[in-house]
Design a protein around this motif. Structure first.
Motif, PDB file in Angstrom:
ATOM      1  N   UNK A  95      38.921 -14.503   2.946  1.00 42.12           N
ATOM      2  CA  UNK A  95      39.739 -13.761   1.991  1.00 42.12           C
ATOM      3  C   UNK A  95      41.126 -14.393   1.857  1.00 42.12           C
ATOM      4  N   UNK A  96      41.645 -14.917   2.951  1.00 42.58           N
ATOM      5  CA  UNK A  96      42.940 -15.589   2.906  1.00 42.58           C
ATOM      6  C   UNK A  96      42.859 -16.871   2.065  1.00 42.58           C
ATOM      7  N   UNK A  97      41.772 -17.617   2.220  1.00 43.29           N
ATOM      8  CA  UNK A  97      41.595 -18.845   1.450  1.00 43.29           C
ATOM      9  C   UNK A  97      41.428 -18.546  -0.039  1.00 43.29           C
ATOM     10  N   UNK A  98      40.654 -17.517  -0.350  1.00 46.25           N
ATOM     11  CA  UNK A  98      40.449 -17.146  -1.748  1.00 46.25           C
ATOM     12  C   UNK A  98      41.768 -16.715  -2.384  1.00 46.25           C
ATOM     13  N   UNK A  99      42.540 -15.913  -1.671  1.00 42.24           N
ATOM     14  CA  UNK A  99      43.829 -15.462  -2.197  1.00 42.24           C
ATOM     15  C   UNK A  99      44.770 -16.645  -2.428  1.00 42.24           C
ATOM     16  N   UNK A 100      44.753 -17.617  -1.525  1.00 39.32           N
ATOM     17  CA  UNK A 100      45.610 -18.793  -1.677  1.00 39.32           C
ATOM     18  C   UNK A 100      45.226 -19.599  -2.916  1.00 39.32           C
ATOM     19  N   UNK A 101      43.930 -19.824  -3.113  1.00 40.69           N
ATOM     20  CA  UNK A 101      43.481 -20.584  -4.279  1.00 40.69           C
ATOM     21  C   UNK A 101      43.760 -19.830  -5.577  1.00 40.69           C
ATOM     22  N   UNK A 102      43.562 -18.525  -5.564  1.00 43.92           N
ATOM     23  CA  UNK A 102      43.840 -17.729  -6.757  1.00 43.92           C
ATOM     24  C   UNK A 102      45.322 -17.811  -7.123  1.00 43.92           C
ATOM     25  N   UNK A 103      46.185 -17.750  -6.115  1.00 46.68           N
ATOM     26  CA  UNK A 103      47.614 -17.858  -6.365  1.00 46.68           C
ATOM     27  C   UNK A 103      47.997 -19.273  -6.810  1.00 46.68           C
ATOM     28  N   UNK A 104      47.382 -20.281  -6.208  1.00 42.48           N
ATOM     29  CA  UNK A 104      47.680 -21.676  -6.530  1.00 42.48           C
ATOM     30  C   UNK A 104      47.389 -21.963  -7.999  1.00 42.48           C
ATOM     31  N   UNK A 105      46.244 -21.461  -8.488  1.00 41.38           N
ATOM     32  CA  UNK A 105      45.840 -21.718  -9.872  1.00 41.38           C
ATOM     33  C   UNK A 105      46.129 -20.547 -10.811  1.00 41.38           C
ATOM     34  N   UNK A 106      46.888 -19.567 -10.299  1.00 40.33           N
ATOM     35  CA  UNK A 106      47.286 -18.418 -11.112  1.00 40.33           C
ATOM     36  C   UNK A 106      46.061 -17.730 -11.716  1.00 40.33           C
ATOM     37  N   UNK A 107      45.123 -17.392 -10.852  1.00 45.14           N
ATOM     38  CA  UNK A 107      43.871 -16.755 -11.270  1.00 45.14           C
ATOM     39  C   UNK A 107      43.755 -15.376 -10.648  1.00 45.14           C
ATOM     40  N   UNK A 108      42.910 -14.557 -11.248  1.00 42.63           N
ATOM     41  CA  UNK A 108      42.596 -13.262 -10.664  1.00 42.63           C
ATOM     42  C   UNK A 108      41.711 -13.473  -9.461  1.00 42.63           C
ATOM     43  N   UNK A 109      42.087 -12.947  -8.328  1.00 44.61           N
ATOM     44  CA  UNK A 109      41.279 -13.050  -7.127  1.00 44.61           C
ATOM     45  C   UNK A 109      40.323 -11.873  -7.048  1.00 44.61           C
ATOM     46  N   UNK A 110      39.002 -12.127  -7.116  1.00 46.92           N
ATOM     47  CA  UNK A 110      38.050 -11.008  -7.077  1.00 46.92           C
ATOM     48  C   UNK A 110      38.034 -10.345  -5.720  1.00 46.92           C
ATOM     49  N   UNK A 111      37.918  -9.027  -5.729  1.00 46.61           N
ATOM     50  CA  UNK A 111      37.778  -8.338  -4.454  1.00 46.61           C
ATOM     51  C   UNK A 111      36.302  -8.279  -4.065  1.00 46.61           C
ATOM     52  N   UNK A 112      36.045  -7.713  -2.911  1.00 41.71           N
ATOM     53  CA  UNK A 112      34.672  -7.682  -2.410  1.00 41.71           C
ATOM     54  C   UNK A 112      33.729  -6.925  -3.342  1.00 41.71           C
TER      55      UNK A 112
END
Length: 298
Positions: A273-290
């Motif tokens: 979840x930490x990695x997904x949040x980082x990538x979503x923030x890096x590319x300014x994307x919506x991070x999907x939740x579970x």
């Protein structure tokens, strides 16, 4: 002089492609392996003896590199595969952590979630273990995959040029490690703002560490990401890399790296979840939740 030797779990071996008339070959067991002693014929000024050991049921090829063009051609084939499938996320990781290992399930989940988030090709060394977990996760997400395979991974007894289930047009079996490394690096390079790429390092051994430090050095020297940064994530599942990080801290203490230099080159994540949040923030994307992910992949 190039020749090939085929060994099996038996009392003989055969030598092919050798033009001299007298060849004496004898096999012998050596700690669970088979070896061969051979003597070349009298066309040499002095008799020459040699010994080679090999694993059961393994074909060993001895072949000189005829010219640098062989390596260059294989690198070109790597680039052609990337051009056809598209750049994306490159996964590095152990070939020995199979489906029974807890990190395997974590790697599969991350491969699936990242593929869904970034909507790009998933790349790996096309080997077993955690590399295979990332590939299977991307396939579950319905996203394209590609790989640069090597004949034999660490921990494997036999060599194979073929992947067990990927279509042949999605991977390349490399003879040369240098070509494989070129492919794994280039697959993560961003050529335009719309490219969404990354390098993700799972837990691994010598090969994984080799690839990790090469990527880190290329980022440090601005050979990667000088214009368009590429996120480099180290998955520190269960504090797997703690002692490595301690060693790098010692390097700072001794002055072999600058303070904060290493931490600026990669992002350490303890959970998916930490990695997904980082990538979503890096590319300014919506991070999907579970819940979102479960609705997509029941």
């Amino acid at each position: 002089m190039g020749f090939s030797m085929l060994g099996a779990a038996a009392s003989f071996v055969s030598v092919r492609g050798f033009s001299y008339r007298a060849i004496k070959v004898q096999s012998f067991p050596v700690k669970g392996r088979y070896g061969a002693a051979f003597q070349l014929g009298n066309k040499f000024k002095d008799d020459t003896q040699g010994r080679v050991s090999f694993c059961r049921r393994e074909s060993i090829e001895f072949e000189e590199r005829k010219s640098p063009s062989e390596v260059r051609k294989e690198i070109e084939r790597c680039y052609e595969l990337i051009h056809r499938l598209g750049r994306g996320v490159v996964y590095l990781g152990s070939s020995r952590m199979g489906p029974g290992h807890p990190h395997h399930a974590q790697a599969l989940e991350l491969g699936r979630e990242v593929a869904s988030l970034l909507d790009c090709t998933t790349w790996s060394g096309a080997g077993p273990g955690l590399m295979d977990a990332a590939i299977k996760g991307a396939l579950e997400a319905g996203k394209p995959v590609g790989g640069f395979k090597i004949g034999k991974e660490a921990g494997e007894w036999t060599a194979s040029n073929f992947h067990p289930y990927l279509p042949s047009e999605t991977y390349l079996t490399c003879r040369f490690f240098s070509a494989r490394k070129h492919g794994l690096v280039d697959a993560a390079v961003r050529s335009c703002n719309t490219d969404r790429t990354a390098v993700v390092a799972f837990p691994g051994g010598v090969g994984t560490l080799d690839e990790m430090f090469e990527i880190m050095a290329l980022i440090q020297l601005k050979r990667i990401g000088s214009e368009l940064p590429v996120p480099f994530i180290v998955m520190n599942y269960n504090s797997f890399y703690k002692k490595l990080f301690d060693f790098l801290d010692d390097c700072e203490h001794w002055g072999t790296v600058s303070k904060g230099e290493v931490s600026s080159l990669w992002r350490i994540c303890d959970t998916n979840s930490e990695a997904i949040a980082y990538l979503a923030d890096f590319y300014d994307l919506h991070s999907p939740d579970k819940a979102d992910l479960r609705s997509i992949h029941p």
